[in-house]
Design an enzyme around this catalytic site. Structure first.
Site, PDB file in Angstrom:
ATOM      1  N   CYS A 141     119.042  12.216  77.417  1.00  0.00           N
ATOM      2  CA  CYS A 141     118.882  13.401  76.562  1.00  0.00           C
ATOM      3  C   CYS A 141     119.264  13.136  75.109  1.00  0.00           C
ATOM      4  CB  CYS A 141     119.692  14.562  77.127  1.00  0.00           C
ATOM      5  SG  CYS A 141     119.204  14.954  78.814  1.00  0.00           S
ATOM      6  N   HIS A 181     120.252  20.233  72.057  1.00  0.00           N
ATOM      7  CA  HIS A 181     119.692  19.878  73.354  1.00  0.00           C
ATOM      8  C   HIS A 181     119.769  21.083  74.289  1.00  0.00           C
ATOM      9  CE1 HIS A 181     118.703  17.978  77.010  1.00  0.00           C
ATOM     10  NE2 HIS A 181     119.935  17.923  77.483  1.00  0.00           N
ATOM     11  N   ASN A 204     114.842  21.733  80.828  1.00  0.00           N
ATOM     12  CA  ASN A 204     115.497  20.590  80.180  1.00  0.00           C
ATOM     13  C   ASN A 204     114.480  19.445  80.139  1.00  0.00           C
ATOM     14  OD1 ASN A 204     116.951  18.302  79.539  1.00  0.00           O
ATOM     15  ND2 ASN A 204     118.712  18.816  80.834  1.00  0.00           N
TER      16      ASN A 204
END
Ligand code: COA
Length: 354
Positions: A140, A281, A311
């Protein structure tokens, strides 16, 4: 007495003329354009509930996610395609050609092929000539790590224009029997083109880049059985699929996210109120809410799109960035903070005057 007449290890550095590194010019760095690409297939919570024991209410309450996207292979959608299209759009927004780039960095952990790098394939797709190209594996953090690397390469003058991409197609490595993990992730990509700018006040004001490899067992993708760490249930672990200790990652994420913001503000010597936009994020809406509360960040300063895309790992931050750019919410001169954390464990931030 030792002979000092010839050159020796004790010679002053200034005397070694001709082999000193060039003086570093002070130059600004600008985000010249951004782009993003989502796949076409929409996976709603209800659709997931038809394949695994879960429901829309549970997913929305615990994560804030309503739907996510998945590559439709029958339409040619892939990691490479997402990367290429997002950088193509970023170049168009920057009014530049791929041949003007001298480097492409692709942040991804879910390449279609391990070799060659996706960055090389994108360079070929877009006609980037002999621009250097490499992939960077940071889950990520796969956009903010490259953002910092690319910024510094331009700042010191070794590169003039760099294309960075954050992309993941995590749905390809999910076990759709594992309801604790499969509900969270979607596919997506975003990109940015960074260029040198004559105004030295533009660019990164402060950055934090960190990792703690001892936490790798909380989020990992085992290829073979010997890679499964002790304490993890082998009978429910599907090889090739993402494994996650949700509670441990949640705890790490809540704390790290907030410490990261605090450390970055301290480094830059500014307060949270002075930041115009937070580009964060999107791992869980509750994690974003907790940070907003602690720093008193109003909702309009911290954009949330996890409800629509889930996500997307490395794609997460640049997707938010591109949505904000397209909506005209990021303007020249604004102070923008990028924040990401993920598997590794890794965490990183980048505070910019854009
Ligand atoms: N649908 C319905 N029930 C579910 C479920 C699902 N998709 N997933 C888990 N459950 C159940 C569990 O089995 C458990 O049931 P039990 O109490 O009968 O044992 C209950 O819900 C609570 O599970 P728990 O794991 O404690 O839920 P949680 O509140 O921690 O939420 C996550 C789970 C995954 C949403 C949460 O831990 C999380 O967001 N973690 C961070 C993930 C992340 O951000 N990863 C990426 C980092 S970049």
């Amino acid at each position: 007495m030792a002979d000092t007449s010839s050159s020796s290890a004790h010679a002053p550095v200034q005397a070694v003329s001709g082999i000193m590194p060039p003086a570093i010019p002070v130059r600004g760095v600008r985000i010249a354009g951004t782009g993003s690409q989502l796949p076409s297939k929409v996976i709603s919570n209800d659709l997931l509930a038809s394949v695994v024991q879960t429901n829309d209410e549970w997913i929305q309450q615990r994560t804030g996610i309503r739907e996510r996207r998945m590559c439709d292979r029958s339409k040619g959608e892939s990691n490479r395609w997402l990367c290429t299209e997002s950088l193509r759009k970023a170049l168009a927004a920057a009014n530049m050609k791929a041949s003007e780039l001298d480097l492409i960095i692709c942040g991804t952990i879910s390449q279609d092929m391990r070799c060659p790098s996706t960055a090389c394939l994108v360079a070929a797709d877009l006609g980037a000539g002999t621009a250097a190209a490499w992939d960077l594996g940071a889950a990520c953090c796969g956009f903010v790590y490259p953002l910092n690397v690319a910024h510094d390469l331009i700042r010191v003058g070794t590169h003039k224009a760099i294309g960075i991409i954050g992309c993941d197609t995590i749905t390809a490595i999910l076990d759709y029997h594992n309801r604790g993990v499969c509900i969270l992730f979607g596919d997506g990509a975003g990109a940015a083109v960074l260029v040198a700018d004559s105004d030295p006040s533009r660019g990164c004001l402060a950055q934090v880049n960190k990792a703690d490899g001892t936490g790798w067992t909380d989020l990992f993708q085992p290829a073979e059985e010997w890679q499964i760490p002790e304490g993890v249930d082998r009978t429910t672990t599907k090889l090739g699929c993402l494994q996650m200790n949700g509670k441990a990652v949640f705890k790490f994420a809540v704390g790290t996210f907030q410490e990261l913001i605090a450390e970055t503000l301290t480094k830059a010597g500014i307060s949270a109120e002075q930041v115009d936009v937070f580009v964060c994020h999107q791992s869980n809406a509750r994690i974003l809410d907790a940070a907003r509360e602690r720093f008193g960040i109003p909702p309009e300063k911290l954009h949330v799109n996890i409800d629509r895309v889930g996500n997307t790992s490395a794609g997460s931050v640049p997707l938010v960035l591109d949505e904000l750019m397209l909506a005209g919410k990021i303007k020249p001169g604004m102070i923008v903070m990028f924040v990401a954390f993920g598997a590794g464990l890794t965490w990183t931030s980048s505070l910019w005057r854009v």
